[in-house]
Motif scaffolding. Structure first.
Motif, PDB file in Angstrom:
ATOM      1  N   ALA A   2       0.828  -1.207   0.000  1.00 18.91           N
ATOM      2  CA  ALA A   2       0.000   0.000   0.000  1.00 18.91           C
ATOM      3  C   ALA A   2       0.865   1.260   0.000  1.00 18.91           C
ATOM      4  N   VAL A   3       1.929   1.264   0.769  1.00 16.09           N
ATOM      5  CA  VAL A   3       2.783   2.451   0.860  1.00 16.09           C
ATOM      6  C   VAL A   3       3.558   2.667  -0.435  1.00 16.09           C
ATOM      7  N   LEU A   4       4.073   1.596  -1.025  1.00 13.90           N
ATOM      8  CA  LEU A   4       4.793   1.743  -2.293  1.00 13.90           C
ATOM      9  C   LEU A   4       3.875   2.292  -3.375  1.00 13.90           C
ATOM     10  N   GLY A   5       2.642   1.790  -3.438  1.00 14.04           N
ATOM     11  CA  GLY A   5       1.703   2.305  -4.422  1.00 14.04           C
ATOM     12  C   GLY A   5       1.410   3.778  -4.221  1.00 14.04           C
ATOM     13  N   VAL A  19      -0.046  13.027  14.370  1.00 11.28           N
ATOM     14  CA  VAL A  19      -0.755  11.871  13.821  1.00 11.28           C
ATOM     15  C   VAL A  19      -0.809  10.797  14.895  1.00 11.28           C
ATOM     16  N   LEU A  20      -2.022  10.472  15.341  1.00 13.19           N
ATOM     17  CA  LEU A  20      -2.227   9.371  16.279  1.00 13.19           C
ATOM     18  C   LEU A  20      -2.522   8.133  15.450  1.00 13.19           C
ATOM     19  N   GLY A  21      -1.536   7.248  15.363  1.00 10.14           N
ATOM     20  CA  GLY A  21      -1.577   6.160  14.399  1.00 10.14           C
ATOM     21  C   GLY A  21      -2.553   5.058  14.762  1.00 10.14           C
ATOM     22  N   ALA A  22      -3.091   4.420  13.720  1.00  8.50           N
ATOM     23  CA  ALA A  22      -3.960   3.259  13.900  1.00  8.50           C
ATOM     24  C   ALA A  22      -3.150   2.094  14.438  1.00  8.50           C
ATOM     25  N   GLY A  23      -3.856   1.169  15.088  1.00 10.83           N
ATOM     26  CA  GLY A  23      -3.182   0.005  15.639  1.00 10.83           C
ATOM     27  C   GLY A  23      -3.434  -1.271  14.887  1.00 10.83           C
ATOM     28  N   ASN A  24      -4.257  -1.236  13.835  1.00  8.50           N
ATOM     29  CA  ASN A  24      -4.672  -2.496  13.223  1.00  8.50           C
ATOM     30  C   ASN A  24      -4.038  -2.792  11.877  1.00  8.50           C
ATOM     31  N   VAL A  25      -3.820  -1.786  11.042  1.00  9.97           N
ATOM     32  CA  VAL A  25      -3.281  -1.961   9.693  1.00  9.97           C
ATOM     33  C   VAL A  25      -2.009  -1.140   9.589  1.00  9.97           C
ATOM     34  N   THR A  26      -0.917  -1.786   9.205  1.00 11.63           N
ATOM     35  CA  THR A  26       0.393  -1.159   9.388  1.00 11.63           C
ATOM     36  C   THR A  26       0.686  -0.042   8.407  1.00 11.63           C
ATOM     37  N   ALA A  27      -0.005  -0.009   7.258  1.00 10.36           N
ATOM     38  CA  ALA A  27       0.233   1.086   6.314  1.00 10.36           C
ATOM     39  C   ALA A  27      -0.382   2.391   6.778  1.00 10.36           C
TER      40      ALA A  27
END
Length: 587
Positions: free
Chosen positions: A94-97, A182-190
């Motif tokens: 996802a990040v590369l895209g 940014v308070l990051g999500a905990g479930n999906v790493t992207a």
């Protein structure tokens, strides 16, 4: 996304005394570094930003395997687990895209072109402008054939206005947006990484990322992958619990907060907790003194439009529905939760039977997300007659059952419900849309399954029904997670929420074309996979080269194909791609 993201307990920033002096000094230093970095970022030309993003891409590609393996291990998936491929697609892929799409957008701006040059733009119902934002590359047209994506802008925005605004903050690169949290999500790493990149590109804000404790193991990987942003002071990454979050949300030098989490966490940040928080909310006196955006999930519908389906259609779409609920253990903001069937469909019982089989036969995996077990227990208490299928629940609502808990609770765990509404054809579709809009909590994403013949028969009525769905992401013969993974589509709740009633959130992310005035994104996919997608047997449906897609929980080779696609995205290589496609044909 219902998550354990930081939940402040103080009533004002000054009461965040649980953060000791050493920790405050460390956090203040990080903010100061980012303030200096904001000045540096504003001084970079667009061409220099493109060079920087390419360096980030190189680092992410190098870290991809470590990223995916670490993420899988943190979720209890070993090297042989058939679902470990999820962590390749929802992490580095996802990040590369997103980086590739953003590099293209900034490259166009740097050369004096518009991000929408060569992109088809037309009109959608209700005076809307529609940007055909996917696919935009030959490789996407090939690998993801049959899938298309559109971004619909808010009513009244003309195509010319859309072109004029495309680029957002990158149209005025020297205007600094300051420093955001940014308070990051905990479930999906992207998610945390994509949110940081959107802060930089859409808003010219450098970012302090506080990772969710569930992703602490990935912090070293993130720091390697994002080193080109960390070095110049464009990003700082910190760990910590509620006290750190409370201190940072009240920090006077942070100008904005973005959170991926739960509505309860959002409310705690904005209003505070307990009686004083409730009083502030009644009086419209938020304790948070800066703007906030958020992505907060909801109860996502899966509308199954009745038609004449083959046995293969029933089985395939049942596996599709099972995937929407069970991917990542159900710990997704966009997990399908309520299947809406027609009580007058003569194949409804056959579909229910196929769904039970698909739901029961999906590979078992740990329920790993904090709090999910207790939410499973809530579902069991509300629906004691639910089918217990291994590690998951299937709640089939009968006429005498109370569906309110299923409609209003985002279970964030493997709990799937099935409800029925009357009608067939357009009558059913209109009733199902009204049910989704009026009865289900949230407006993040909706899914709809319809065979080609039925869609053709509905004609303009089908598009009217889609327009009436008040969701920020809609997938037709797909899952809205496809929209999440598609960088040129937007991701966020349907517009209109406020801090008083936040629903599924405020604002959008992803949106790599940097479009202004986004209302929703729509994914359209193939109803049938290869070989039944061939024109001679497809009844006018979309052709695709994909058999069972690799993200299906039923895909036998999903792990290998997901890894292969990510490696191809990272490094290219025709031979590796051919091997990956050969594995895909055995899915």
């Amino acid at each position: 996304m219902t998550s354990a993201t930081t939940r402040p307990t103080n009533e004002s920033p000054s009461k965040a005394a649980a953060v000791d002096e050493g920790e405050r000094e460390r956090l203040d230093t990080a903010v100061a570094d980012l303030q200096a970095g904001a000045t540096t970022w504003a001084a970079l030309t667009l061409a220099q930003r493109v060079t920087l993003l390419r360096a980030v891409r190189t680092n992410v590609a190098a870290a991809a395997e470590d990223w995916a393996v670490t993420a899988a291990a943190s979720k209890g998936l070993d090297a042989r687990h058939p679902l470990r491929g999820e962590e390749w697609l929802s992490g580095p892929y996802a990040v590369l895209g997103y980086l590739d799409a953003s590099i293209e957008t900034l490259s166009r701006l740097a050369s004096g072109r518009n991000p929408l040059d060569g992109v088809r733009i037309d009109r959608a119902p209700g005076g809307r402008t529609r940007v055909h934002a996917f696919p935009l590359t030959g490789i996407d047209r090939f690998l993801l054939s049959g899938f298309t994506g559109e971004v619909w802008l808010e009513p009244g925005i003309t195509p010319n206005a859309a072109r004029a605004a495309a680029g957002l903050a990158q149209r005025t690169p020297t205007a600094s947006g300051g420093v955001g949290l940014v308070l990051g999500a905990g479930n999906v790493t992207a998610i945390p990484v994509l949110d940081v990149l959107y802060e930089l590109l859409a808003h010219n804000r450098t970012a302090l990322l506080k990772v969710n404790p569930t992703q602490d193991a990935l912090v070293p990987v993130f720091k390697r992958a994002l080193a080109p942003l960390i070095g110049p002071g464009f990003l700082r990454i910190v760990r910590g619990g509620p006290a750190v979050g409370a201190y940072l949300t009240g920090h006077r030098d942070l100008v904005h907060v973005h959170i991926t989490g739960s509505a309860a966490t959002f409310d705690a940040i904005v209003w505070g907790t307990g009686a004083s928080g409730a009083r502030r909310r009644r009086e419209s006196r938020p304790q948070l003194k800066k703007p906030i955006t958020a992505e907060l999930g909801g109860v996502s519908p899966i509308i199954v439009v009745p038609g004449r389906w083959t046995d293969a259609d029933l089985a395939y779409q049942a596996e599709h529905v099972a995937t929407m609920r069970l991917q990542n253990g159900g710990h997704n903001c966009i997990a399908g939760q309520v299947v809406i069937l027609s009580e007058d469909w003569d194949q409804a019982d056959a579909f229910r039977a196929a769904l039970r089989r698909a739901y029961a036969n999906a590979p078992e995996r740990p329920i790993w997300y904090p709090g999910s077990t207790s939410r499973m227990e809530l579902a069991s208490d509300a629906y004691p007659d639910a089918l217990v299928l291994g590690d998951r629940l299937l709640v089939e609502i009968d006429a005498d059952d109370d569906a309110s808990a299923l409609q209003s609770t985002e279970y964030f765990s493997p709990v799937l419900g099935v409800v029925s509404v009357p009608g067939t054809g357009q009558d059913f579709l209109d009733a199902a849309v009204a049910y989704a809009n009026d009865e289900l909590q949230g407006t993040l994403g909706a899914n709809l399954l319809i065979d080609p013949a039925t869609e053709k028969a509905l004609g303009a009525g089908f598009e009217r029904a889609i327009t009436a769905l008040r969701y920020g992401s809609i997938a037709i013969n797909g899952w809205t997670a496809f929209g999440f993974l598609t960088p040129t589509l937007s991701w966020g709740a349907f517009p209109g929420n406020t801090i008083q009633d936040v629903g599924s959130g405020i604002g959008v992310v992803h949106n790599a074309l940097l479009l202004d005035g986004v209302e929703r994104s729509i994914v359209r996919g193939p109803f049938r996979p290869l070989p039944r997608a061939l024109p001679i047997v497809n009844g006018g449906g979309r052709f695709t080269i994909l058999p069972t897609p690799p993200w299906f929980v039923s895909a036998r080779t999903g792990a290998e194909v997901s890894e292969g696609l990510t490696r191809f995205r990272a490094n290219g290589g025709v031979l590796g791609l051919v091997k990956t496609l050969a594995r895909a044909l055995r899915a």
